[in-house]
Motif scaffolding. Structure first.
Motif, short mmCIF file in Angstrom:
data_model
loop_
_atom_site.label_atom_id
_atom_site.label_comp_id
_atom_site.label_asym_id
_atom_site.label_seq_id
_atom_site.Cartn_x
_atom_site.Cartn_y
_atom_site.Cartn_z
N LYS A 45 2.63 75.33 121.24
CA LYS A 45 2.26 75.40 119.72
C LYS A 45 1.85 76.95 119.43
CE LYS A 45 0.15 71.73 118.29
NZ LYS A 45 0.91 70.78 117.65
N LEU A 61 -2.69 77.41 113.43
CA LEU A 61 -1.41 77.47 114.12
C LEU A 61 -1.21 79.06 114.72
CD1 LEU A 61 1.10 75.33 112.17
CD2 LEU A 61 0.09 74.81 114.42
N CYS A 67 -4.99 75.73 117.86
CA CYS A 67 -3.87 74.91 118.41
C CYS A 67 -4.44 73.88 119.26
CB CYS A 67 -2.94 75.95 119.15
SG CYS A 67 -1.81 76.66 117.93
N ASN A 118 4.26 68.26 114.70
CA ASN A 118 4.63 69.86 114.77
C ASN A 118 5.94 69.88 115.80
OD1 ASN A 118 1.44 70.44 115.09
ND2 ASN A 118 2.23 71.46 113.65
#
Length: 191
Positions: A45, A61, A67, A118
């Motif tokens: 991610k 992010l 993350c 995501n």
């Protein structure tokens, strides 16, 4: 501090007529969810989003620890769906080890539909079709859990992702705006 508003699309797809998930290209494999690989999801991610516009919209992010916290939070939700949460790994030719290069997570929303949290593909592995295969795999996970529809949100500037989602059958259902304090916005490049 001034606010910046990011335009995002909420996109939806019915799960009644999904195409089968085609095989991954040679050298790639799906890795199903288990709690032991939470950190690998978080690392992918971070690698996928840290220089993208979404790291401005959601500052966690753009931070490795952020993350990890986000991934842990997603996996602990009541509606978390392991069957819609996957990694794609790529085999390193020289060493024969498997490296995680794409991640997706899915949860059941309060209306009883699937919600993609995501979808990230590490730069260098984009453009080979693994993002669409990963998304299809997650959608099938929602379908296996009896969910009728799925949705996701995408920043309007992410034209490549929007085109991918439309190719798979997603349609824009609404437009939302995410307010972000300018001090929280980092300088990043768009994919």
């Amino acid at each position: 501090m001034a606010l910046t508003y990011f335009k995002r699309f909420r996109m939806e797809i019915p799960l009644s007529t999904l195409p089968e998930v085609p095989p991954l290209p040679a050298g790639f494999r799906f890795r199903p969810w288990n709690a032991e690989i939470l950190k690998r999801h978080a690392e992918v991610k971070y690698q996928s989003f840290r220089f993208e516009v979404d790291a401005n919209v959601f500052p966690c992010l753009g931070d490795a620890e952020g993350c990890f916290r986000l991934m842990r939070e997603i996996s602990m939700r009541d509606g978390f769906i392991p069957a819609a949460t996957w990694l794609i790994e790529h085999e390193e030719q020289v060493t024969g080890t498997w490296q995680a290069v794409a991640t997706i997570q899915g949860v059941r929303d309060r209306d009883g539909n699937g919600s993609i949290q995501n979808l990230g593909v590490v730069p260098g592995f984009r453009g080979v079709g693994i993002g669409s295969l990963l998304l299809l795999k997650a959608l099938h996970g929602f379908q296996e859990n009896g969910l009728p529809r799925a949705s996701l949100e995408v920043t309007s500037q992410n034209i490549g992702a929007i085109r991918l989602y439309e190719r798979l059958g997603f349609r824009i259902a609404s437009t939302v705006y995410k307010a972000v304090e300018m001090g929280a916005v980092q300088t990043t490049t768009q994919a």
